[in-house]
Design a protein around this motif. Sequence first.
Motif, PDB file in Angstrom:
ATOM      1  N   PRO A 270       4.152   3.529 -13.145  1.00 49.76           N
ATOM      2  CA  PRO A 270       2.744   3.513 -13.570  1.00 49.76           C
ATOM      3  C   PRO A 270       1.870   2.658 -12.648  1.00 49.76           C
ATOM      4  O   PRO A 270       2.321   1.678 -12.071  1.00 49.76           O
ATOM      5  CB  PRO A 270       2.792   2.893 -14.971  1.00 49.76           C
ATOM      6  CG  PRO A 270       4.207   2.995 -15.407  1.00 49.76           C
ATOM      7  CD  PRO A 270       5.044   3.000 -14.166  1.00 49.76           C
ATOM      8  N   VAL A 271       0.616   3.050 -12.546  1.00 54.19           N
ATOM      9  CA  VAL A 271      -0.354   2.344 -11.711  1.00 54.19           C
ATOM     10  C   VAL A 271      -0.463   0.882 -12.134  1.00 54.19           C
ATOM     11  O   VAL A 271      -0.520  -0.020 -11.296  1.00 54.19           O
ATOM     12  CB  VAL A 271      -1.743   3.024 -11.796  1.00 54.19           C
ATOM     13  CG1 VAL A 271      -2.803   2.215 -11.077  1.00 54.19           C
ATOM     14  CG2 VAL A 271      -1.689   4.422 -11.248  1.00 54.19           C
ATOM     15  N   ILE A 272      -0.466   0.649 -13.432  1.00 55.77           N
ATOM     16  CA  ILE A 272      -0.666  -0.715 -13.933  1.00 55.77           C
ATOM     17  C   ILE A 272       0.426  -1.662 -13.437  1.00 55.77           C
ATOM     18  O   ILE A 272       0.147  -2.802 -13.095  1.00 55.77           O
ATOM     19  CB  ILE A 272      -0.761  -0.736 -15.480  1.00 55.77           C
ATOM     20  CG1 ILE A 272      -1.196  -2.108 -15.965  1.00 55.77           C
ATOM     21  CG2 ILE A 272       0.512  -0.299 -16.126  1.00 55.77           C
ATOM     22  CD1 ILE A 272      -1.558  -2.164 -17.430  1.00 55.77           C
ATOM     23  N   LEU A 273       1.650  -1.194 -13.344  1.00 53.04           N
ATOM     24  CA  LEU A 273       2.734  -2.068 -12.887  1.00 53.04           C
ATOM     25  C   LEU A 273       2.568  -2.464 -11.424  1.00 53.04           C
ATOM     26  O   LEU A 273       2.794  -3.609 -11.055  1.00 53.04           O
ATOM     27  CB  LEU A 273       4.090  -1.400 -13.105  1.00 53.04           C
ATOM     28  CG  LEU A 273       4.519  -1.207 -14.555  1.00 53.04           C
ATOM     29  CD1 LEU A 273       5.872  -0.521 -14.620  1.00 53.04           C
ATOM     30  CD2 LEU A 273       4.555  -2.530 -15.284  1.00 53.04           C
ATOM     31  N   VAL A 274       2.160  -1.514 -10.604  1.00 49.40           N
ATOM     32  CA  VAL A 274       1.976  -1.817  -9.184  1.00 49.40           C
ATOM     33  C   VAL A 274       0.794  -2.762  -8.994  1.00 49.40           C
ATOM     34  O   VAL A 274       0.860  -3.704  -8.192  1.00 49.40           O
ATOM     35  CB  VAL A 274       1.807  -0.515  -8.363  1.00 49.40           C
ATOM     36  CG1 VAL A 274       1.589  -0.818  -6.897  1.00 49.40           C
ATOM     37  CG2 VAL A 274       3.020   0.392  -8.536  1.00 49.40           C
TER      38      VAL A 274
ATOM     39  N   TYR B  55      -5.865  -4.599  -1.715  1.00 48.45           N
ATOM     40  CA  TYR B  55      -4.697  -3.787  -1.365  1.00 48.45           C
ATOM     41  C   TYR B  55      -4.457  -2.686  -2.385  1.00 48.45           C
ATOM     42  O   TYR B  55      -4.095  -1.559  -2.014  1.00 48.45           O
ATOM     43  CB  TYR B  55      -3.439  -4.656  -1.231  1.00 48.45           C
ATOM     44  CG  TYR B  55      -3.542  -5.733  -0.170  1.00 48.45           C
ATOM     45  CD1 TYR B  55      -4.329  -5.562   0.966  1.00 48.45           C
ATOM     46  CD2 TYR B  55      -2.855  -6.922  -0.304  1.00 48.45           C
ATOM     47  CE1 TYR B  55      -4.427  -6.556   1.929  1.00 48.45           C
ATOM     48  CE2 TYR B  55      -2.942  -7.924   0.656  1.00 48.45           C
ATOM     49  CZ  TYR B  55      -3.730  -7.734   1.767  1.00 48.45           C
ATOM     50  OH  TYR B  55      -3.827  -8.715   2.717  1.00 48.45           O
ATOM     51  N   SER B  56      -4.678  -2.978  -3.657  1.00 48.48           N
ATOM     52  CA  SER B  56      -4.519  -1.944  -4.678  1.00 48.48           C
ATOM     53  C   SER B  56      -5.579  -0.862  -4.518  1.00 48.48           C
ATOM     54  O   SER B  56      -5.285   0.328  -4.665  1.00 48.48           O
ATOM     55  CB  SER B  56      -4.604  -2.543  -6.079  1.00 48.48           C
ATOM     56  OG  SER B  56      -3.453  -3.280  -6.376  1.00 48.48           O
TER      57      SER B  56
ATOM     58  N   THR C  74      -3.600   7.250  -2.402  1.00 47.91           N
ATOM     59  CA  THR C  74      -2.960   8.101  -3.399  1.00 47.91           C
ATOM     60  C   THR C  74      -3.866   9.261  -3.778  1.00 47.91           C
ATOM     61  O   THR C  74      -3.418  10.405  -3.877  1.00 47.91           O
ATOM     62  CB  THR C  74      -2.609   7.272  -4.658  1.00 47.91           C
ATOM     63  OG1 THR C  74      -1.739   6.210  -4.276  1.00 47.91           O
ATOM     64  CG2 THR C  74      -1.953   8.116  -5.711  1.00 47.91           C
ATOM     65  N   SER C  75      -5.145   8.976  -3.973  1.00 50.51           N
ATOM     66  CA  SER C  75      -6.105  10.030  -4.307  1.00 50.51           C
ATOM     67  C   SER C  75      -6.253  11.028  -3.165  1.00 50.51           C
ATOM     68  O   SER C  75      -6.340  12.238  -3.392  1.00 50.51           O
ATOM     69  CB  SER C  75      -7.473   9.419  -4.640  1.00 50.51           C
ATOM     70  OG  SER C  75      -7.392   8.644  -5.800  1.00 50.51           O
ATOM     71  N   LEU C  76      -6.270  10.518  -1.929  1.00 52.70           N
ATOM     72  CA  LEU C  76      -6.363  11.426  -0.779  1.00 52.70           C
ATOM     73  C   LEU C  76      -5.107  12.288  -0.647  1.00 52.70           C
ATOM     74  O   LEU C  76      -5.197  13.468  -0.272  1.00 52.70           O
ATOM     75  CB  LEU C  76      -6.616  10.643   0.508  1.00 52.70           C
ATOM     76  CG  LEU C  76      -8.030  10.110   0.663  1.00 52.70           C
ATOM     77  CD1 LEU C  76      -8.138   9.205   1.886  1.00 52.70           C
ATOM     78  CD2 LEU C  76      -9.031  11.245   0.756  1.00 52.70           C
TER      79      LEU C  76
ATOM     80  N   ILE D 159       0.846  -1.205   0.000  1.00 54.40           N
ATOM     81  CA  ILE D 159       0.000   0.000   0.000  1.00 54.40           C
ATOM     82  C   ILE D 159       0.877   1.249   0.000  1.00 54.40           C
ATOM     83  O   ILE D 159       0.591   2.219  -0.716  1.00 54.40           O
ATOM     84  CB  ILE D 159      -0.972  -0.036   1.202  1.00 54.40           C
ATOM     85  CG1 ILE D 159      -2.010  -1.141   0.984  1.00 54.40           C
ATOM     86  CG2 ILE D 159      -1.656   1.307   1.406  1.00 54.40           C
ATOM     87  CD1 ILE D 159      -2.863  -1.463   2.186  1.00 54.40           C
ATOM     88  N   LEU D 160       1.954   1.236   0.757  1.00 59.78           N
ATOM     89  CA  LEU D 160       2.897   2.363   0.737  1.00 59.78           C
ATOM     90  C   LEU D 160       3.539   2.526  -0.642  1.00 59.78           C
ATOM     91  O   LEU D 160       3.804   3.655  -1.073  1.00 59.78           O
ATOM     92  CB  LEU D 160       3.971   2.184   1.803  1.00 59.78           C
ATOM     93  CG  LEU D 160       3.522   2.442   3.236  1.00 59.78           C
ATOM     94  CD1 LEU D 160       4.648   2.098   4.218  1.00 59.78           C
ATOM     95  CD2 LEU D 160       3.095   3.890   3.416  1.00 59.78           C
ATOM     96  N   LEU D 161       3.788   1.411  -1.324  1.00 63.60           N
ATOM     97  CA  LEU D 161       4.333   1.487  -2.681  1.00 63.60           C
ATOM     98  C   LEU D 161       3.361   2.212  -3.601  1.00 63.60           C
ATOM     99  O   LEU D 161       3.782   3.015  -4.440  1.00 63.60           O
ATOM    100  CB  LEU D 161       4.631   0.082  -3.219  1.00 63.60           C
ATOM    101  CG  LEU D 161       5.106   0.012  -4.664  1.00 63.60           C
ATOM    102  CD1 LEU D 161       6.459   0.708  -4.825  1.00 63.60           C
ATOM    103  CD2 LEU D 161       5.199  -1.431  -5.127  1.00 63.60           C
ATOM    104  N   HIS D 162       2.067   1.963  -3.425  1.00 59.51           N
ATOM    105  CA  HIS D 162       1.069   2.685  -4.215  1.00 59.51           C
ATOM    106  C   HIS D 162       1.157   4.188  -3.966  1.00 59.51           C
ATOM    107  O   HIS D 162       1.076   4.978  -4.898  1.00 59.51           O
ATOM    108  CB  HIS D 162      -0.346   2.206  -3.881  1.00 59.51           C
ATOM    109  CG  HIS D 162      -0.889   1.208  -4.833  1.00 59.51           C
ATOM    110  ND1 HIS D 162      -1.186   1.497  -6.136  1.00 59.51           N
ATOM    111  CD2 HIS D 162      -1.183  -0.101  -4.674  1.00 59.51           C
ATOM    112  CE1 HIS D 162      -1.651   0.423  -6.740  1.00 59.51           C
ATOM    113  NE2 HIS D 162      -1.650  -0.568  -5.865  1.00 59.51           N
ATOM    114  N   VAL D 163       1.296   4.573  -2.714  1.00 60.24           N
ATOM    115  CA  VAL D 163       1.347   6.000  -2.389  1.00 60.24           C
ATOM    116  C   VAL D 163       2.646   6.625  -2.890  1.00 60.24           C
ATOM    117  O   VAL D 163       2.647   7.744  -3.408  1.00 60.24           O
ATOM    118  CB  VAL D 163       1.169   6.206  -0.867  1.00 60.24           C
ATOM    119  CG1 VAL D 163       1.327   7.669  -0.492  1.00 60.24           C
ATOM    120  CG2 VAL D 163      -0.200   5.692  -0.411  1.00 60.24           C
TER     121      VAL D 163
END
Length: 190
Positions: A36-40, A56-57, A64-66, A24-28
Amino acid sequence: MEQSLDSIQFVIEESGWLAPLFFILLHVLRQIFFIPVILVCLLGGYLFGVFYGTIYSLVGLIFTSLAFYIIAKKFPKVTTKLFYLKKKYFGSYHRMSLVQMMIIRLMPFIHFHLISLYLLEISKNVREYTKYSFYACIPPAFVFTAFGHMIHELPLVLSLTLVGLLFIAFTFIGKKEVTYKWSDFFTAKS
């Protein structure tokens, strides 16, 4: 190669709650490293499976949006410049429905925060923005996690056909109205 992938999978299974937290931290943090979002999301599907990877994504994309919302509110000059760029390239009157935003989030070459900017524009407060972000993040979280790897391995013709179908759906589902403001036609004399 396969042996190292198996060892990575074993480490993740044994790490308990730390692996989802780091994911989740990797997403942020992915936006800082221009990942890119797709890779994560693909990584989430590979590491956690479709169900947990999607959850989790989704959580990571909401955070990320927040983070985008907080930055937009803390730095209004940056937000003003982003709205200017959006107006310059997409026009003043271009509106998208939530369904269109969900579809366009499925297109990996469209920047994630462009849709966040549209969501910011239609939201009245953080609660509404979070709700819209949640809905707009469901399709990429699920599709990229579950089918992203398969889409990546499709032949170019099938990939272009899929993007074309998404574009057609995006066009026909859109709002058919244009809103003009009084000030666009008449200027007030001071």
